[in-house]
Scaffold this motif. Structure first.
Motif, PDB file in Angstrom:
ATOM      1  N   ASP A 167       0.836  -1.204   0.000  1.00 24.61           N
ATOM      2  CA  ASP A 167       0.000   0.000   0.000  1.00 24.61           C
ATOM      3  C   ASP A 167       0.871   1.256   0.000  1.00 24.61           C
ATOM      4  OD1 ASP A 167      -2.350  -1.431  -0.040  1.00 24.61           O
ATOM      5  OD2 ASP A 167      -2.767  -1.185   2.102  1.00 24.61           O
ATOM      6  N   ARG A 168       1.942   1.232   0.775  1.00 23.86           N
ATOM      7  CA  ARG A 168       2.849   2.374   0.838  1.00 23.86           C
ATOM      8  C   ARG A 168       3.536   2.583  -0.513  1.00 23.86           C
ATOM      9  NH1 ARG A 168       4.260   7.190   2.369  1.00 23.86           N
ATOM     10  NH2 ARG A 168       6.437   7.431   2.887  1.00 23.86           N
ATOM     11  N   ALA A 169       3.970   1.500  -1.139  1.00 21.95           N
ATOM     12  CA  ALA A 169       4.605   1.602  -2.457  1.00 21.95           C
ATOM     13  C   ALA A 169       3.631   2.188  -3.480  1.00 21.95           C
ATOM     14  CB  ALA A 169       5.102   0.231  -2.915  1.00 21.95           C
ATOM     15  N   MET A 170       2.388   1.729  -3.435  1.00 17.34           N
ATOM     16  CA  MET A 170       1.372   2.272  -4.342  1.00 17.34           C
ATOM     17  C   MET A 170       1.167   3.757  -4.093  1.00 17.34           C
ATOM     18  SD  MET A 170      -1.370  -0.877  -4.286  1.00 17.34           S
ATOM     19  CE  MET A 170      -2.647   0.080  -5.069  1.00 17.34           C
ATOM     20  N   GLY A 171       1.122   4.143  -2.833  1.00 21.86           N
ATOM     21  CA  GLY A 171       0.955   5.547  -2.489  1.00 21.86           C
ATOM     22  C   GLY A 171       2.089   6.403  -3.009  1.00 21.86           C
ATOM     23  N   LEU A 172       3.300   5.885  -2.939  1.00 19.98           N
ATOM     24  CA  LEU A 172       4.449   6.640  -3.442  1.00 19.98           C
ATOM     25  C   LEU A 172       4.379   6.828  -4.956  1.00 19.98           C
ATOM     26  CD1 LEU A 172       7.271   5.064  -1.259  1.00 19.98           C
ATOM     27  CD2 LEU A 172       6.325   7.371  -1.066  1.00 19.98           C
ATOM     28  N   VAL A 173       3.948   5.793  -5.671  1.00 15.60           N
ATOM     29  CA  VAL A 173       3.815   5.900  -7.123  1.00 15.60           C
ATOM     30  C   VAL A 173       2.741   6.932  -7.480  1.00 15.60           C
ATOM     31  CG1 VAL A 173       3.105   4.679  -9.226  1.00 15.60           C
ATOM     32  CG2 VAL A 173       4.686   3.595  -7.611  1.00 15.60           C
ATOM     33  N   VAL A 174       1.607   6.872  -6.814  1.00 17.78           N
ATOM     34  CA  VAL A 174       0.528   7.829  -7.084  1.00 17.78           C
ATOM     35  C   VAL A 174       0.976   9.239  -6.712  1.00 17.78           C
ATOM     36  CG1 VAL A 174      -1.809   8.530  -6.453  1.00 17.78           C
ATOM     37  CG2 VAL A 174      -1.321   6.136  -6.898  1.00 17.78           C
ATOM     38  N   ALA A 175       1.668   9.401  -5.597  1.00 20.97           N
ATOM     39  CA  ALA A 175       2.145  10.719  -5.183  1.00 20.97           C
ATOM     40  C   ALA A 175       3.093  11.298  -6.227  1.00 20.97           C
ATOM     41  CB  ALA A 175       2.829  10.629  -3.822  1.00 20.97           C
ATOM     42  N   GLN A 176       3.980  10.467  -6.756  1.00 12.22           N
ATOM     43  CA  GLN A 176       4.906  10.941  -7.790  1.00 12.22           C
ATOM     44  C   GLN A 176       4.140  11.361  -9.036  1.00 12.22           C
ATOM     45  OE1 GLN A 176       8.188  11.616  -7.673  1.00 12.22           O
ATOM     46  NE2 GLN A 176       7.884  12.458  -9.697  1.00 12.22           N
ATOM     47  N   ASN A 177       3.117  10.591  -9.385  1.00  5.67           N
ATOM     48  CA  ASN A 177       2.294  10.926 -10.540  1.00  5.67           C
ATOM     49  C   ASN A 177       1.606  12.283 -10.331  1.00  5.67           C
ATOM     50  OD1 ASN A 177       0.873  10.696 -12.962  1.00  5.67           O
ATOM     51  ND2 ASN A 177      -0.755   9.502 -12.046  1.00  5.67           N
ATOM     52  N   LEU A 178       1.046  12.481  -9.161  1.00  7.51           N
ATOM     53  CA  LEU A 178       0.387  13.758  -8.870  1.00  7.51           C
ATOM     54  C   LEU A 178       1.393  14.903  -8.876  1.00  7.51           C
ATOM     55  CD1 LEU A 178      -2.071  12.690  -6.038  1.00  7.51           C
ATOM     56  CD2 LEU A 178      -2.665  13.444  -8.344  1.00  7.51           C
ATOM     57  N   ARG A 179       2.543  14.673  -8.266  1.00  9.78           N
ATOM     58  CA  ARG A 179       3.588  15.706  -8.234  1.00  9.78           C
ATOM     59  C   ARG A 179       3.967  16.093  -9.659  1.00  9.78           C
ATOM     60  NH1 ARG A 179       7.113  13.241  -5.223  1.00  9.78           N
ATOM     61  NH2 ARG A 179       6.284  14.095  -3.308  1.00  9.78           N
ATOM     62  N   ASN A 180       4.126  15.087 -10.511  1.00 12.53           N
ATOM     63  CA  ASN A 180       4.486  15.354 -11.902  1.00 12.53           C
ATOM     64  C   ASN A 180       3.395  16.158 -12.612  1.00 12.53           C
ATOM     65  OD1 ASN A 180       6.179  15.089 -14.220  1.00 12.53           O
ATOM     66  ND2 ASN A 180       4.778  13.533 -14.985  1.00 12.53           N
ATOM     67  N   CYS A 181       2.142  15.862 -12.326  1.00 14.92           N
ATOM     68  CA  CYS A 181       1.037  16.597 -12.947  1.00 14.92           C
ATOM     69  C   CYS A 181       1.072  18.074 -12.555  1.00 14.92           C
ATOM     70  CB  CYS A 181      -0.306  16.005 -12.546  1.00 14.92           C
ATOM     71  SG  CYS A 181      -0.748  14.497 -13.424  1.00 14.92           S
ATOM     72  N   PHE A 182       1.400  18.349 -11.301  1.00 12.03           N
ATOM     73  CA  PHE A 182       1.414  19.732 -10.847  1.00 12.03           C
ATOM     74  C   PHE A 182       2.674  20.480 -11.277  1.00 12.03           C
ATOM     75  CE2 PHE A 182      -1.719  18.119  -7.724  1.00 12.03           C
ATOM     76  CZ  PHE A 182      -2.740  18.998  -8.033  1.00 12.03           C
ATOM     77  N   GLU A 183       3.802  19.778 -11.306  1.00 12.51           N
ATOM     78  CA  GLU A 183       5.051  20.436 -11.672  1.00 12.51           C
ATOM     79  C   GLU A 183       5.201  20.588 -13.180  1.00 12.51           C
ATOM     80  OE1 GLU A 183       8.063  18.088  -9.775  1.00 12.51           O
ATOM     81  OE2 GLU A 183       7.616  18.913  -7.791  1.00 12.51           O
ATOM     82  N   ASN A 184       4.571  19.694 -13.946  1.00 12.41           N
ATOM     83  CA  ASN A 184       4.670  19.717 -15.411  1.00 12.41           C
ATOM     84  C   ASN A 184       3.275  19.626 -16.017  1.00 12.41           C
ATOM     85  OD1 ASN A 184       7.633  19.494 -15.360  1.00 12.41           O
ATOM     86  ND2 ASN A 184       7.203  17.466 -14.551  1.00 12.41           N
ATOM     87  N   PRO A 185       2.462  20.652 -15.839  1.00 10.94           N
ATOM     88  CA  PRO A 185       1.077  20.564 -16.337  1.00 10.94           C
ATOM     89  C   PRO A 185       1.010  20.473 -17.861  1.00 10.94           C
ATOM     90  CG  PRO A 185       1.581  22.778 -15.590  1.00 10.94           C
ATOM     91  CD  PRO A 185       2.766  21.936 -15.256  1.00 10.94           C
ATOM     92  N   ASP A 186      -0.018  19.780 -18.334  1.00 13.86           N
ATOM     93  CA  ASP A 186      -0.269  19.705 -19.774  1.00 13.86           C
ATOM     94  C   ASP A 186      -0.778  21.047 -20.262  1.00 13.86           C
ATOM     95  OD1 ASP A 186       0.422  17.063 -19.954  1.00 13.86           O
ATOM     96  OD2 ASP A 186      -1.629  16.302 -19.880  1.00 13.86           O
ATOM     97  N   ALA A 187      -0.584  21.277 -21.530  1.00 21.34           N
ATOM     98  CA  ALA A 187      -1.100  22.511 -22.134  1.00 21.34           C
ATOM     99  C   ALA A 187      -2.627  22.489 -22.159  1.00 21.34           C
ATOM    100  CB  ALA A 187      -0.552  22.673 -23.549  1.00 21.34           C
ATOM    101  N   ASP A 188      -3.189  21.309 -22.272  1.00 21.47           N
ATOM    102  CA  ASP A 188      -4.642  21.151 -22.343  1.00 21.47           C
ATOM    103  C   ASP A 188      -5.196  20.881 -20.942  1.00 21.47           C
ATOM    104  OD1 ASP A 188      -7.274  20.452 -22.777  1.00 21.47           O
ATOM    105  OD2 ASP A 188      -6.844  18.974 -24.337  1.00 21.47           O
ATOM    106  N   PRO A 189      -5.982  21.807 -20.383  1.00 19.05           N
ATOM    107  CA  PRO A 189      -6.539  21.600 -19.039  1.00 19.05           C
ATOM    108  C   PRO A 189      -7.393  20.344 -18.918  1.00 19.05           C
ATOM    109  CG  PRO A 189      -6.902  23.863 -19.779  1.00 19.05           C
ATOM    110  CD  PRO A 189      -6.342  23.094 -20.947  1.00 19.05           C
ATOM    111  N   ASN A 190      -8.061  19.932 -19.994  1.00 20.63           N
ATOM    112  CA  ASN A 190      -8.872  18.715 -19.955  1.00 20.63           C
ATOM    113  C   ASN A 190      -7.990  17.477 -19.772  1.00 20.63           C
ATOM    114  OD1 ASN A 190     -11.347  20.018 -20.247  1.00 20.63           O
ATOM    115  ND2 ASN A 190     -11.191  20.020 -22.482  1.00 20.63           N
ATOM    116  N   ASP A 191      -6.846  17.441 -20.466  1.00 20.53           N
ATOM    117  CA  ASP A 191      -5.914  16.320 -20.293  1.00 20.53           C
ATOM    118  C   ASP A 191      -5.367  16.298 -18.869  1.00 20.53           C
ATOM    119  OD1 ASP A 191      -6.215  15.375 -22.864  1.00 20.53           O
ATOM    120  OD2 ASP A 191      -4.407  16.353 -23.633  1.00 20.53           O
ATOM    121  N   GLN A 192      -5.047  17.476 -18.351  1.00 19.51           N
ATOM    122  CA  GLN A 192      -4.523  17.579 -16.991  1.00 19.51           C
ATOM    123  C   GLN A 192      -5.556  17.063 -15.989  1.00 19.51           C
ATOM    124  OE1 GLN A 192      -1.511  18.375 -16.254  1.00 19.51           O
ATOM    125  NE2 GLN A 192      -1.598  18.699 -14.072  1.00 19.51           N
TER     126      GLN A 192
END
Length: 89
Positions: free
Chosen positions: A50-75
Motif C-alpha cells: 500500500d505504501r509503495a502504491m501511495g508513493l507511485v501515485v504521489a509521484q504521478n500527482l507531483r508530476n502533474c502539478f510540476e509539469n502541467p499539460d497545455a490542455d486543461p482537460n488532459d490535466q
C-alpha cells in the motif's frame, strides 16, 4: 513512476523487501506456523505494498502539478486517474 535513479532504486528495494516477506510467509505456511503469525506477516506485506502504491501515485500527482499539460482537460483527466488509483483499493 519514480523519476530519479535514486527514487527507482528505493522503490525496487522496497518491492524486494516485500518479495522477501512473501517468501517468508510461504515458508511459514509450509512449516505450519500459527495462523495469527501468518496473518501478522500478511498484514505487514499489505502495508508495505500500500505504501509503495501511495508513493507511485504521489509521484504521478507531483508530476502533474510540476509539469502541467497545455490542455486543461488532459490535466484534469490525469488527476482523476491518479485519484481513482487511490480510491480503487
Amino acid at each position: 513512476m519514480p523519476e530519479t535513479p535514486a527514487d527507482k532504486k528505493k522503490m525496487i528495494n522496497r518491492l524486494k523487501r516485500a518479495e522477501g516477506q512473501l517468501r517468508g510467509i510461504q515458508k511459514m505456511i509450509a512449516d505450519d506456523k500459527a495462523c495469527a503469525d501468518v496473518m501478522t506477516q500478511l498484514s505487514a506485506v499489505r502495508s508495505s505494498i500500500d505504501r509503495a502504491m501511495g508513493l507511485v501515485v504521489a509521484q504521478n500527482l507531483r508530476n502533474c502539478f510540476e509539469n502541467p499539460d497545455a490542455d486543461p482537460n488532459d490535466q484534469s483527466k490525469k488527476l482523476d486517474e491518479a485519484i481513482n488509483m487511490v480510491i480503487k483499493k
